[in-house]
Design an enzyme around this catalytic site. Structure first.
Site, mmCIF file in Angstrom:
data_model
loop_
_atom_site.group_PDB
_atom_site.id
_atom_site.type_symbol
_atom_site.label_atom_id
_atom_site.label_comp_id
_atom_site.label_asym_id
_atom_site.label_seq_id
_atom_site.Cartn_x
_atom_site.Cartn_y
_atom_site.Cartn_z
ATOM 1 N N GLU A 134 0.829 -1.211 0.000
ATOM 2 C CA GLU A 134 0.000 0.000 0.000
ATOM 3 C C GLU A 134 0.857 1.253 0.000
ATOM 4 O O GLU A 134 0.487 2.280 -0.575
ATOM 5 C CB GLU A 134 -0.937 0.030 1.203
ATOM 6 C CG GLU A 134 -1.991 1.117 1.048
ATOM 7 C CD GLU A 134 -2.481 1.687 2.346
ATOM 8 O OE1 GLU A 134 -1.815 1.512 3.382
ATOM 9 O OE2 GLU A 134 -3.551 2.325 2.323
ATOM 10 N N THR A 188 -4.933 10.725 -1.407
ATOM 11 C CA THR A 188 -4.572 10.667 0.019
ATOM 12 C C THR A 188 -3.354 11.544 0.299
ATOM 13 O O THR A 188 -3.291 12.233 1.329
ATOM 14 C CB THR A 188 -4.292 9.212 0.432
ATOM 15 O OG1 THR A 188 -5.500 8.472 0.265
ATOM 16 C CG2 THR A 188 -3.848 9.101 1.880
HETATM 17 N N1 HSE Z 1 -5.746 7.494 7.850
HETATM 18 C C1 HSE Z 1 -5.529 7.841 6.480
HETATM 19 C C2 HSE Z 1 -5.732 9.335 6.312
HETATM 20 C C3 HSE Z 1 -6.520 7.088 5.629
HETATM 21 O O1 HSE Z 1 -6.716 9.839 6.835
HETATM 22 O O2 HSE Z 1 -4.916 9.974 5.672
HETATM 23 C C4 HSE Z 1 -6.291 7.278 4.160
HETATM 24 O O3 HSE Z 1 -5.606 6.219 3.627
#
Ligand code: HSE
Length: 316
Positions: A134, A188
């Site tokens: 990932e 992201t």
């Molecule tokens: N915890 C991560 C974020 C989730 O909020 O950036 C996204 O992959």
């Protein structure tokens, strides 16, 4: 290690991560949405991606740059495999959706490739390989709140990344999730780049109070604790503006009886936790109506918490 089977196909579910106050820590998989990976043994070593089918055909075909390919490479290297693998990735979920698309590919690949091994690893042992996979897409520090629940199933606390450690939280049977996926993409890496690098102690205290209260609420099966704690002071204040109609969707879900609602992962998907399927359907429809009123469109899903996580669906 030698191979034990020549072919395996695995499914890995989509996930809701962060779940309010659990930034990079809490996540759970949903039912019905996710990616498949087929893995075929090859005599030559190394990993090749034969084909990417479905919704994200523009993902990299170069194995080391693809989350599924990278997970397969890492696993095969770790077990010193005496064979190679060709994989076909069936991408059934949207990328940049906040539903753990990158994680699902990596998880499905690690599980499918693992199933080929003469002595397969446990799911817990696979976590580090799926995480490594990932990480090629996130462009940031590794976070396990999609990979862990997608692989293991159930509401999961990521207690530690290297080495991976987790706690599975028992969830009430009639807890359902409504999800809306607005038709925009949020990377992201971008959603993380807009967050402050440091936070004040009062924010940290409120977030820790809510995170611990949410987990207590799930253990105690107590709606009031869940309702009072399902909120996020870390990411939501910065990310909400990336999602058109966010406040309206969240407000509509709460008005329809949801216990709480928030951004799924880094967005744009929005989730609401509800008691019972009917209430979750009402919350999903209310979020969809709110989004339409704001001039945008999205898909809705209603799901129980997926307790099984990733599964092998075929093997020879
Ligand atoms: N915890 C991560 C974020 C989730 O909020 O950036 C996204 O992959």
């Amino acid at each position: 290690m030698k191979y034990g089977r020549r072919y395996a196909k695995a499914f890995a579910p989509a996930t809701v991560s962060n779940v309010g106050p659990g930034f990079d820590i809490f996540g759970f998989p949903i039912v019905g949405l996710g990616d498949y990976v087929e893995a075929f043994v090859t005599e030559g070593r190394g990993v090749t991606i034969r084909e990417i089918k479905g919704s994200a055909a523009d993902l990299p075909l170069e194995a080391g740059k693809n989350t599924a390919g990278k997970a397969a490479i890492t696993l095969l290297n770790a077990v010193e495999a005496a064979f190679g693998v060709e994989i076909v990735l069936h991408k059934n979920m949207p990328i940049g959706s906040g539903l753990g698309s990158s994680a699902a590919g990596a998880v499905a690949a690690s599980l499918a490739v693992n199933h080929l091994l003469e002595r397969p690893l446990t799911k817990a042992e696979l976590l580090e390989h799926a995480l490594e996979g990932e990480s090629v897409s996130s462009g940031s520090t590794k976070h396990g709140d999609n990979v862990f629940p997608s692989l293991l199933g159930g509401f999961t606390i990521v207690s530690h990344i290297e080495p991976p450690r987790h706690i599975s939280v028992p969830c009430p049977d009639n807890l359902f999730c409504a999800v809306i996926h607005p038709h925009i993409q949020i990377a992201t890496s971008y959603a993380r780049s807009i967050l402050p690098k440091e936070i004040g102690i009062s924010v940290a205290v409120r977030q820790a109070a809510n995170a611990s209260s949410l987990i207590a609420g799930l253990f105690l099966n107590d709606d009031q604790h869940i309702r009072n704690s399902l909120m996020d002071f870390f990411a939501e204040p910065y990310r909400a503006k990336l999602i058109p109609g966010y406040e309206e969707m969240k407000g509509a879900a709460l008005a329809a009886g949801a216990l709480g609602a928030g951004i799924s992962g880094s967005g744009p998907s929005v989730f609401a936790l509800c008691r019972g399927k009917k209430r979750a359907e009402a919350a999903a429809n209310a979020m969809k109506d709110a989004l339409i009123t704001c001039g945008a469109a999205g898909d809705i899903f209603v799901s129980a918490i997926n307790r099984d996580g990733a599964q092998i669906v075929a093997a020879e």
